[in-house]
Design a protein around this motif. Structure first.
Motif, PDB file in Angstrom:
ATOM      1  N   PRO A   1      -4.858  -7.493  -7.887  1.00 17.70           N
ATOM      2  CA  PRO A   1      -5.768  -7.865  -6.794  1.00 17.70           C
ATOM      3  C   PRO A   1      -5.256  -9.086  -6.027  1.00 17.70           C
ATOM      4  N   ALA A   2      -5.474  -9.063  -4.729  1.00 18.25           N
ATOM      5  CA  ALA A   2      -5.116 -10.204  -3.895  1.00 18.25           C
ATOM      6  C   ALA A   2      -6.038 -11.367  -4.252  1.00 18.25           C
ATOM      7  N   THR A   3      -5.503 -12.569  -4.201  1.00 21.25           N
ATOM      8  CA  THR A   3      -6.325 -13.738  -4.512  1.00 21.25           C
ATOM      9  C   THR A   3      -7.216 -14.129  -3.334  1.00 21.25           C
ATOM     10  N   ALA A   4      -6.924 -13.619  -2.176  1.00 22.55           N
ATOM     11  CA  ALA A   4      -7.724 -13.872  -0.972  1.00 22.55           C
ATOM     12  C   ALA A   4      -7.402 -12.769   0.030  1.00 22.55           C
ATOM     13  N   ALA A   5      -7.947 -12.900   1.197  1.00 19.81           N
ATOM     14  CA  ALA A   5      -7.735 -11.882   2.227  1.00 19.81           C
ATOM     15  C   ALA A   5      -6.415 -12.065   2.969  1.00 19.81           C
ATOM     16  N   ALA A   6      -5.510 -12.854   2.432  1.00 21.09           N
ATOM     17  CA  ALA A   6      -4.219 -13.079   3.085  1.00 21.09           C
ATOM     18  C   ALA A   6      -3.418 -11.782   3.130  1.00 21.09           C
ATOM     19  N   PRO A   7      -2.694 -11.553   4.207  1.00 26.41           N
ATOM     20  CA  PRO A   7      -1.909 -10.321   4.342  1.00 26.41           C
ATOM     21  C   PRO A   7      -0.800 -10.205   3.301  1.00 26.41           C
ATOM     22  N   ARG A   8      -0.575  -8.980   2.877  1.00 24.42           N
ATOM     23  CA  ARG A   8       0.493  -8.674   1.920  1.00 24.42           C
ATOM     24  C   ARG A   8       1.364  -7.578   2.520  1.00 24.42           C
ATOM     25  N   LEU A   9       2.671  -7.749   2.394  1.00 23.50           N
ATOM     26  CA  LEU A   9       3.622  -6.797   2.962  1.00 23.50           C
ATOM     27  C   LEU A   9       4.544  -6.289   1.865  1.00 23.50           C
ATOM     28  N   PHE A  10       4.637  -4.963   1.765  1.00 19.56           N
ATOM     29  CA  PHE A  10       5.548  -4.307   0.832  1.00 19.56           C
ATOM     30  C   PHE A  10       6.649  -3.653   1.656  1.00 19.56           C
ATOM     31  N   ALA A  11       7.902  -4.026   1.384  1.00 23.14           N
ATOM     32  CA  ALA A  11       9.043  -3.480   2.126  1.00 23.14           C
ATOM     33  C   ALA A  11       9.972  -2.746   1.176  1.00 23.14           C
ATOM     34  N   PHE A  12      10.299  -1.510   1.542  1.00 24.58           N
ATOM     35  CA  PHE A  12      11.226  -0.737   0.717  1.00 24.58           C
ATOM     36  C   PHE A  12      11.980   0.269   1.582  1.00 24.58           C
ATOM     37  N   PRO A  13      13.163   0.690   1.116  1.00 23.09           N
ATOM     38  CA  PRO A  13      13.937   1.665   1.880  1.00 23.09           C
ATOM     39  C   PRO A  13      13.545   3.097   1.503  1.00 23.09           C
ATOM     40  N   ALA A  14      13.439   3.954   2.499  1.00 27.86           N
ATOM     41  CA  ALA A  14      13.211   5.368   2.200  1.00 27.86           C
ATOM     42  C   ALA A  14      14.423   5.922   1.452  1.00 27.86           C
ATOM     43  N   GLN A  15      15.603   5.452   1.845  1.00 28.12           N
ATOM     44  CA  GLN A  15      16.844   5.798   1.141  1.00 28.12           C
ATOM     45  C   GLN A  15      17.660   4.524   1.013  1.00 28.12           C
ATOM     46  N   SER A  16      18.042   4.222  -0.184  1.00 25.48           N
ATOM     47  CA  SER A  16      18.780   2.992  -0.464  1.00 25.48           C
ATOM     48  C   SER A  16      20.185   3.013   0.134  1.00 25.48           C
ATOM     49  N   ASN A  17      20.526   1.972   0.884  1.00 25.69           N
ATOM     50  CA  ASN A  17      21.905   1.808   1.363  1.00 25.69           C
ATOM     51  C   ASN A  17      22.833   1.494   0.195  1.00 25.69           C
ATOM     52  N   PHE A  18      22.281   0.931  -0.848  1.00 23.08           N
ATOM     53  CA  PHE A  18      23.050   0.488  -2.008  1.00 23.08           C
ATOM     54  C   PHE A  18      23.475   1.668  -2.886  1.00 23.08           C
ATOM     55  N   SER A  19      22.508   2.557  -3.209  1.00 27.72           N
ATOM     56  CA  SER A  19      22.792   3.638  -4.166  1.00 27.72           C
ATOM     57  C   SER A  19      22.674   5.040  -3.586  1.00 27.72           C
ATOM     58  N   GLY A  20      22.053   5.172  -2.433  1.00 25.72           N
ATOM     59  CA  GLY A  20      21.795   6.492  -1.857  1.00 25.72           C
ATOM     60  C   GLY A  20      20.537   7.146  -2.391  1.00 25.72           C
ATOM     61  N   VAL A  21      19.851   6.506  -3.328  1.00 21.82           N
ATOM     62  CA  VAL A  21      18.620   7.059  -3.907  1.00 21.82           C
ATOM     63  C   VAL A  21      17.537   7.135  -2.838  1.00 21.82           C
ATOM     64  N   LYS A  22      16.835   8.263  -2.802  1.00 19.39           N
ATOM     65  CA  LYS A  22      15.692   8.429  -1.906  1.00 19.39           C
ATOM     66  C   LYS A  22      14.430   8.106  -2.698  1.00 19.39           C
ATOM     67  N   HIS A  23      13.700   7.096  -2.237  1.00 20.40           N
ATOM     68  CA  HIS A  23      12.449   6.722  -2.888  1.00 20.40           C
ATOM     69  C   HIS A  23      11.313   7.568  -2.316  1.00 20.40           C
ATOM     70  N   PRO A  24      10.304   7.886  -3.123  1.00 22.60           N
ATOM     71  CA  PRO A  24       9.216   8.739  -2.638  1.00 22.60           C
ATOM     72  C   PRO A  24       8.397   8.063  -1.541  1.00 22.60           C
ATOM     73  N   LEU A  25       8.157   8.802  -0.473  1.00 23.71           N
ATOM     74  CA  LEU A  25       7.379   8.262   0.636  1.00 23.71           C
ATOM     75  C   LEU A  25       5.907   8.104   0.285  1.00 23.71           C
ATOM     76  N   THR A  26       5.484   8.675  -0.831  1.00 18.53           N
ATOM     77  CA  THR A  26       4.095   8.480  -1.284  1.00 18.53           C
ATOM     78  C   THR A  26       3.831   7.017  -1.637  1.00 18.53           C
ATOM     79  N   LEU A  27       4.883   6.229  -1.793  1.00 25.24           N
ATOM     80  CA  LEU A  27       4.708   4.804  -2.051  1.00 25.24           C
ATOM     81  C   LEU A  27       3.993   4.110  -0.897  1.00 25.24           C
ATOM     82  N   VAL A  28       4.145   4.640   0.312  1.00 26.92           N
ATOM     83  CA  VAL A  28       3.445   4.068   1.470  1.00 26.92           C
ATOM     84  C   VAL A  28       1.940   4.144   1.244  1.00 26.92           C
ATOM     85  N   THR A  29       1.451   5.327   0.919  1.00 28.64           N
ATOM     86  CA  THR A  29       0.017   5.515   0.679  1.00 28.64           C
ATOM     87  C   THR A  29      -0.452   4.725  -0.533  1.00 28.64           C
TER      88      THR A  29
END
Length: 116
Positions: free
Chosen positions: A72-100
């Motif tokens: 849980p957030a400690t307050a109403a401060a904004p939180r941002l999650f950043a991730f690659p759909a496909q990693s430039n590092f490994s080529g792994v495709k992360h699931p887009l369901t992570l957005v939801t």
């Protein structure tokens, strides 16, 4: 419009309302352009954390990530999650369901789709 993905990411990072006790959660395999967002977050008092990868397949550790997203957030401060759909590092495709998943826990999401 921007010249490239790095320029777009910089615009988001510069304009995101980071403030204490806000948070920036980054995938461990983000492109360096997204790692630069941490300087904006730290400079404005937000905390920065990295979601780890599993070894040897280099996928986001979904169990740890779900725990990080559901804290849980400690307050109403904004939180941002950043991730690659496909990693430039490994080529792994992360699931887009992570957005939801992240949005359901009150996170804004920056999806790097440049390599996808």
């Amino acid at each position: 419009f921007t010249a490239n993905a790095s320029g777009a990411i910089k615009l988001v990072a510069e304009s995101f309302p980071f403030a204490p006790p806000g948070q920036l959660l980054l995938a461990a395999d983000n492109h360096n352009s997204i790692n630069g967002a941490r300087e904006f977050a730290i400079g404005r008092g937000a905390t920065v954390a990295y979601a780890p990868l599993t070894v040897p397949d280099l996928r986001l550790d979904r169990t740890v990530l779900q725990t990080m997203l559901s804290t849980p957030a400690t307050a109403a401060a904004p939180r941002l999650f950043a991730f690659p759909a496909q990693s430039n590092f490994s080529g792994v495709k992360h699931p887009l369901t992570l957005v939801t998943d992240a949005q359901q826990h009150g996170w804004q999401v920056l999806l790097d789709a440049a390599a996808f």
